[in-house]
Design a protein around this motif. Structure first.
Motif, PDB file in Angstrom:
ATOM      1  N   ALA A   1       4.349  57.319 -47.353  1.00  0.00           N
ATOM      2  CA  ALA A   1       4.946  57.265 -46.151  1.00  0.00           C
ATOM      3  C   ALA A   1       5.863  58.788 -45.845  1.00  0.00           C
ATOM      4  CB  ALA A   1       6.114  56.218 -45.637  1.00  0.00           C
ATOM      5  N   ASP A   2       6.159  58.972 -44.874  1.00  0.00           N
ATOM      6  CA  ASP A   2       6.579  60.591 -44.440  1.00  0.00           C
ATOM      7  C   ASP A   2       8.057  60.259 -44.950  1.00  0.00           C
ATOM      8  OD1 ASP A   2       4.256  61.479 -43.436  1.00  0.00           O
ATOM      9  OD2 ASP A   2       5.075  61.575 -41.514  1.00  0.00           O
ATOM     10  N   SER A   3       8.690  58.877 -45.147  1.00  0.00           N
ATOM     11  CA  SER A   3      10.189  58.934 -45.145  1.00  0.00           C
ATOM     12  C   SER A   3      10.229  58.752 -46.696  1.00  0.00           C
ATOM     13  CB  SER A   3      10.608  57.686 -44.747  1.00  0.00           C
ATOM     14  OG  SER A   3       9.784  56.456 -45.179  1.00  0.00           O
ATOM     15  N   ARG A   4       9.139  58.976 -47.506  1.00  0.00           N
ATOM     16  CA  ARG A   4       9.161  58.769 -48.964  1.00  0.00           C
ATOM     17  C   ARG A   4       8.161  59.738 -49.536  1.00  0.00           C
ATOM     18  NH1 ARG A   4       9.014  53.424 -47.533  1.00  0.00           N
ATOM     19  NH2 ARG A   4       6.882  53.248 -47.889  1.00  0.00           N
ATOM     20  N   ALA A   5       8.425  61.022 -48.977  1.00  0.00           N
ATOM     21  CA  ALA A   5       7.638  62.034 -49.377  1.00  0.00           C
ATOM     22  C   ALA A   5       8.246  63.364 -49.549  1.00  0.00           C
ATOM     23  CB  ALA A   5       6.621  62.363 -48.318  1.00  0.00           C
ATOM     24  N   ALA A   6       7.999  64.249 -50.373  1.00  0.00           N
ATOM     25  CA  ALA A   6       8.235  65.539 -50.673  1.00  0.00           C
ATOM     26  C   ALA A   6       7.458  66.495 -49.690  1.00  0.00           C
ATOM     27  CB  ALA A   6       7.971  66.415 -51.742  1.00  0.00           C
ATOM     28  N   VAL A   7       8.176  67.351 -48.783  1.00  0.00           N
ATOM     29  CA  VAL A   7       7.768  67.879 -47.698  1.00  0.00           C
ATOM     30  C   VAL A   7       7.769  69.527 -47.631  1.00  0.00           C
ATOM     31  CG1 VAL A   7       7.403  68.155 -45.309  1.00  0.00           C
ATOM     32  CG2 VAL A   7       8.428  66.054 -46.411  1.00  0.00           C
ATOM     33  N   VAL A   8       6.954  70.274 -47.658  1.00  0.00           N
ATOM     34  CA  VAL A   8       6.832  71.647 -47.550  1.00  0.00           C
ATOM     35  C   VAL A   8       6.217  72.260 -46.273  1.00  0.00           C
ATOM     36  CG1 VAL A   8       5.745  73.857 -48.779  1.00  0.00           C
ATOM     37  CG2 VAL A   8       6.861  72.007 -49.974  1.00  0.00           C
ATOM     38  N   GLY A   9       6.778  73.424 -45.779  1.00  0.00           N
ATOM     39  CA  GLY A   9       6.352  73.939 -44.480  1.00  0.00           C
ATOM     40  C   GLY A   9       5.886  75.384 -44.668  1.00  0.00           C
ATOM     41  N   GLY A  10       4.824  75.781 -43.938  1.00  0.00           N
ATOM     42  CA  GLY A  10       4.526  77.240 -44.351  1.00  0.00           C
ATOM     43  C   GLY A  10       3.534  77.556 -45.239  1.00  0.00           C
ATOM     44  N   THR A  11       3.266  78.928 -45.601  1.00  0.00           N
ATOM     45  CA  THR A  11       2.232  79.239 -46.268  1.00  0.00           C
ATOM     46  C   THR A  11       2.830  79.677 -47.739  1.00  0.00           C
ATOM     47  OG1 THR A  11       2.534  81.472 -45.662  1.00  0.00           O
ATOM     48  CG2 THR A  11       0.643  80.089 -44.498  1.00  0.00           C
ATOM     49  N   ASN A  12       3.860  79.846 -47.817  1.00  0.00           N
ATOM     50  CA  ASN A  12       4.390  80.002 -49.082  1.00  0.00           C
ATOM     51  C   ASN A  12       4.597  78.944 -50.085  1.00  0.00           C
ATOM     52  OD1 ASN A  12       5.105  82.790 -48.456  1.00  0.00           O
ATOM     53  ND2 ASN A  12       7.107  82.191 -47.457  1.00  0.00           N
ATOM     54  N   GLN A  13       4.288  79.180 -51.282  1.00  0.00           N
ATOM     55  CA  GLN A  13       4.285  78.188 -52.388  1.00  0.00           C
ATOM     56  C   GLN A  13       5.683  77.605 -52.595  1.00  0.00           C
ATOM     57  OE1 GLN A  13       1.917  78.783 -56.055  1.00  0.00           O
ATOM     58  NE2 GLN A  13       0.163  77.969 -54.795  1.00  0.00           N
ATOM     59  N   VAL A  14       5.841  76.391 -52.560  1.00  0.00           N
ATOM     60  CA  VAL A  14       7.401  75.914 -52.908  1.00  0.00           C
ATOM     61  C   VAL A  14       7.087  74.592 -53.681  1.00  0.00           C
ATOM     62  CG1 VAL A  14       9.532  74.956 -52.031  1.00  0.00           C
ATOM     63  CG2 VAL A  14       8.378  76.659 -50.514  1.00  0.00           C
ATOM     64  N   THR A  15       8.053  74.618 -54.830  1.00  0.00           N
ATOM     65  CA  THR A  15       8.182  73.561 -55.692  1.00  0.00           C
ATOM     66  C   THR A  15       9.118  72.454 -54.995  1.00  0.00           C
ATOM     67  OG1 THR A  15       7.642  74.506 -57.642  1.00  0.00           O
ATOM     68  CG2 THR A  15       8.756  72.332 -57.675  1.00  0.00           C
ATOM     69  N   ALA A  16       8.800  71.080 -54.875  1.00  0.00           N
ATOM     70  CA  ALA A  16       9.391  70.402 -53.964  1.00  0.00           C
ATOM     71  C   ALA A  16       9.344  68.844 -54.782  1.00  0.00           C
ATOM     72  CB  ALA A  16       9.089  70.145 -52.553  1.00  0.00           C
ATOM     73  N   SER A  17      10.406  67.936 -54.545  1.00  0.00           N
ATOM     74  CA  SER A  17      10.434  66.771 -55.253  1.00  0.00           C
ATOM     75  C   SER A  17      11.164  65.729 -54.408  1.00  0.00           C
ATOM     76  CB  SER A  17      10.756  66.568 -56.522  1.00  0.00           C
ATOM     77  OG  SER A  17      12.148  67.185 -56.664  1.00  0.00           O
ATOM     78  N   ILE A  18      11.010  64.468 -54.725  1.00  0.00           N
ATOM     79  CA  ILE A  18      11.727  63.617 -53.996  1.00  0.00           C
ATOM     80  C   ILE A  18      11.869  62.378 -54.947  1.00  0.00           C
ATOM     81  CG2 ILE A  18       9.806  62.220 -52.967  1.00  0.00           C
ATOM     82  CD1 ILE A  18      11.783  61.563 -50.248  1.00  0.00           C
ATOM     83  N   GLN A  19      12.989  61.549 -54.925  1.00  0.00           N
ATOM     84  CA  GLN A  19      13.168  60.198 -55.545  1.00  0.00           C
ATOM     85  C   GLN A  19      13.401  59.265 -54.614  1.00  0.00           C
ATOM     86  OE1 GLN A  19      16.529  61.204 -58.360  1.00  0.00           O
ATOM     87  NE2 GLN A  19      15.082  61.181 -60.102  1.00  0.00           N
ATOM     88  N   PHE A  20      12.964  57.970 -55.219  1.00  0.00           N
ATOM     89  CA  PHE A  20      13.312  56.759 -54.163  1.00  0.00           C
ATOM     90  C   PHE A  20      13.359  55.558 -55.225  1.00  0.00           C
ATOM     91  CE2 PHE A  20       9.073  57.866 -53.110  1.00  0.00           C
ATOM     92  CZ  PHE A  20       8.405  56.656 -53.428  1.00  0.00           C
ATOM     93  N   PRO A  21      14.207  54.553 -54.897  1.00  0.00           N
ATOM     94  CA  PRO A  21      14.065  53.274 -55.450  1.00  0.00           C
ATOM     95  C   PRO A  21      12.905  52.414 -55.273  1.00  0.00           C
ATOM     96  CG  PRO A  21      15.810  53.037 -53.738  1.00  0.00           C
ATOM     97  CD  PRO A  21      15.149  54.562 -53.774  1.00  0.00           C
ATOM     98  N   LEU A  22      12.279  51.779 -56.190  1.00  0.00           N
ATOM     99  CA  LEU A  22      11.408  50.562 -56.264  1.00  0.00           C
ATOM    100  C   LEU A  22      12.250  49.219 -56.627  1.00  0.00           C
ATOM    101  CD1 LEU A  22       8.419  52.120 -57.930  1.00  0.00           C
ATOM    102  CD2 LEU A  22       8.760  52.320 -55.431  1.00  0.00           C
ATOM    103  N   THR A  23      12.195  48.292 -55.653  1.00  0.00           N
ATOM    104  CA  THR A  23      13.185  46.904 -56.118  1.00  0.00           C
ATOM    105  C   THR A  23      12.185  45.851 -55.502  1.00  0.00           C
ATOM    106  OG1 THR A  23      14.050  47.007 -53.583  1.00  0.00           O
ATOM    107  CG2 THR A  23      15.310  48.240 -55.507  1.00  0.00           C
TER     108      THR A  23
END
Length: 211
Positions: free
Chosen positions: A155-177
């Protein structure tokens, strides 16, 4: 009359008891038996032998090579779990605007299998270096399944997001219960773009048990 030790309730004879050493040794051995680290080939062999497990029992399984203990919730759970990690440096692309679990050009199976910890909760970390060929957004999420059942969908609410043509390192954390302790789950990366071609490399998944 046989007495019991104050902590472990192990039987031992009294002076007035019959001097039957084999019987006394058998009683002690049977009392100790369930308190040692039991050893079995696999879960099926364990369950066939230990038909009435007691919370606190510990067993070693040759397959998958792990210690398990029987919890107060009446389940066999891994005794100790550390983080599970998967990563790849292969680069892949997608033009899909809906989440897909495969990338063009990346042949690796982007999935991580883990055993749910005793308390049924873990933290999922996902990340990559990615960009888009257009001004749109590139999303990197993940789905979590128990067998074929989807527990948590990408889901978008649980996603790392990048916009544009430049390379970017992105991450996200979320709990699994609400995970079932001791059960196997699979995390699979999922990707999409809002426009153009999204390119992903240096992708990784990490599961950290919550205890």
């Amino acid at each position: 009359m046989v007495a019991l030790t104050p902590l472990g309730n192990l039987p031992y004879p009294q002076p007035a008891d019959n001097a039957d050493i084999p019987v006394h040794l058998q009683s002690l051995a049977e009392a100790v038996d369930g308190r040692t680290v039991l050893r079995f080939a696999d879960a099926a062999a364990r369950d066939a032998k230990v038909t009435d497990p007691i919370p606190g029992m510990v067993a070693w399984l040759n397959n998958p090579g792990r210690h398990y203990y029987f919890t107060a919730a009446k389940q066999w759970a891994p005794l100790s779990l550390g983080p599970a990690h998967w990563s790849s440096t292969l680069s892949g692309t997608t033009t899909s605007t809906a989440y897909v679990e495969t990338l063009t050009g990346a042949t690796d199976p982007f999935a991580l299998t883990f055993i749910a910890p005793p308390y049924g909760a873990a933290v999922l970390t996902i990340g990559a270096r990615f960009n888009n060929s257009a001004a749109g957004l590139a999303y990197f999420s993940a789905s979590v399944k128990q067998g074929t059942r989807v527990v948590t969908a990408a889901a978008d609410s649980r996603a790392a997001v990048v916009g544009g043509t430049n390379q970017v390192t992105a991450s996200i954390q979320f709990p699994l219960t609400g995970l079932t302790a001791g059960a196997a789950y699979t995390v699979t990366g999922a990707f999409r773009t809002t426009a153009g071609t999204a390119t992903f490399t240096n992708r990784y998944l990490t599961i950290t048990p919550m205890i």
